[in-house]
Design an enzyme around this catalytic site. Sequence first.
Site, mmCIF file in Angstrom:
data_model
loop_
_atom_site.group_PDB
_atom_site.id
_atom_site.type_symbol
_atom_site.label_atom_id
_atom_site.label_comp_id
_atom_site.label_asym_id
_atom_site.label_seq_id
_atom_site.Cartn_x
_atom_site.Cartn_y
_atom_site.Cartn_z
ATOM 1 N N HIS A 174 0.801 -1.232 0.000
ATOM 2 C CA HIS A 174 0.000 0.000 0.000
ATOM 3 C C HIS A 174 0.831 1.279 0.000
ATOM 4 C CE1 HIS A 174 -3.624 -2.231 0.141
ATOM 5 N NE2 HIS A 174 -3.700 -2.420 1.450
ATOM 6 N N HIS A 176 -9.848 2.244 1.069
ATOM 7 C CA HIS A 176 -9.674 1.131 2.003
ATOM 8 C C HIS A 176 -10.619 1.195 3.203
ATOM 9 C CE1 HIS A 176 -7.488 -2.091 4.076
ATOM 10 N NE2 HIS A 176 -6.710 -2.222 3.012
ATOM 11 N N GLU A 227 -11.646 -3.345 -2.231
ATOM 12 C CA GLU A 227 -10.605 -2.459 -2.744
ATOM 13 C C GLU A 227 -10.467 -2.641 -4.259
ATOM 14 O OE1 GLU A 227 -7.003 -3.179 -0.254
ATOM 15 O OE2 GLU A 227 -8.426 -4.432 0.855
#
Length: 349
Positions: free
Chosen positions: A106, A181, A313
């Site tokens: 991420h 998220h 996501e």
Amino acid sequence: MADSPLKKPELFELNNGTMQIKVSNYGCTITSLSVPDKHGNMDPSFVRFSSYRDLISLYRRVIHNGASPFFGCIVGRVANRIKDGKFTLDGVQYTLPINKPPNSLHGGFKGFDKVVWDVVEHKQCENPSITFKYHSRDGEEGYPGDVSVTATYTLTSSTTLRLDMEAIPENKPTPISLAQHTYWNLAGHNSGNILDHSIQIHALHLTPVDQNTIPTGEIMPVKGTAFDFTSEKKIGSSIHDVGLGYDHNYVLDCGDEKMGLRHAAKVRDPSSSRVLDLWTNAPGMQFYTGNYVNGIVGKGGAAYGKHSGLCLETQGFPNAINLPNFPSVVVKPGETYKHIMLFEFSVKV
């Protein structure tokens, strides 16, 4: 480079009389989203915090050990995992922070979720919206090139939230794959786990992973497996057949389309009768059931444990920068990365 002293975390509200969202310029983070249930109650519909200050406090405690839960934020420059934190682009090898050993996750230790974005527009009108902007510099968290990124949240109808994410590389090709998220729990933020929720995912295939949760490069049919959600199914019915829980990228290849977006998923909670339909233009969606959430304290002292929320996501495929058979996530100067998500809420008894 530290954030400018003139830029500070703040909280903003979008409200159209039926739906209310609170979002911070810290990581473009949704801290609260409320839509009515079957009784008209407006309990926030996901794992949440009292304020952005709670999130910042949490992130500061975990920023150096890779344990961030990424609650409600936008992650990037590249969402999901990059194998061993390495990739080669145009003959140059790049090395990224290993914040989820042995991989980079991420965007690294300080990705887009842990910086203060600029607020460039905040409209309070029939369709309220807010636009955030961030400049990611060349070499930030190991990624090449300067990139200008914008994210706009808009309430497009009484119970619909749209997110538009755009990114423009300024001087070098670079991988870009953003994701939102939020951890959804349609029963309410303090209502236990999401194992009784049902979900339909419009995907005939997924990308199976190795022991380090990195895609093998295979595109696997889901039919006849515990990963098959082509028909609506209770999440808890097969979750114990997949190890810790679901944390897999689905190939969005069979959903209906509207306005250039594909129907990615439908989530339903039996207790509140809330339904969430998600539409996107992204090729994949990571379905994640909060397997690593463990006792984090949020709004009103609620303790969020394993499976307290689920993430949808939408994204480019994980580790696509290292797997040429996956859709490319490289964006070149002169091109614009565009990622749209449409969250449609309803009540169906």
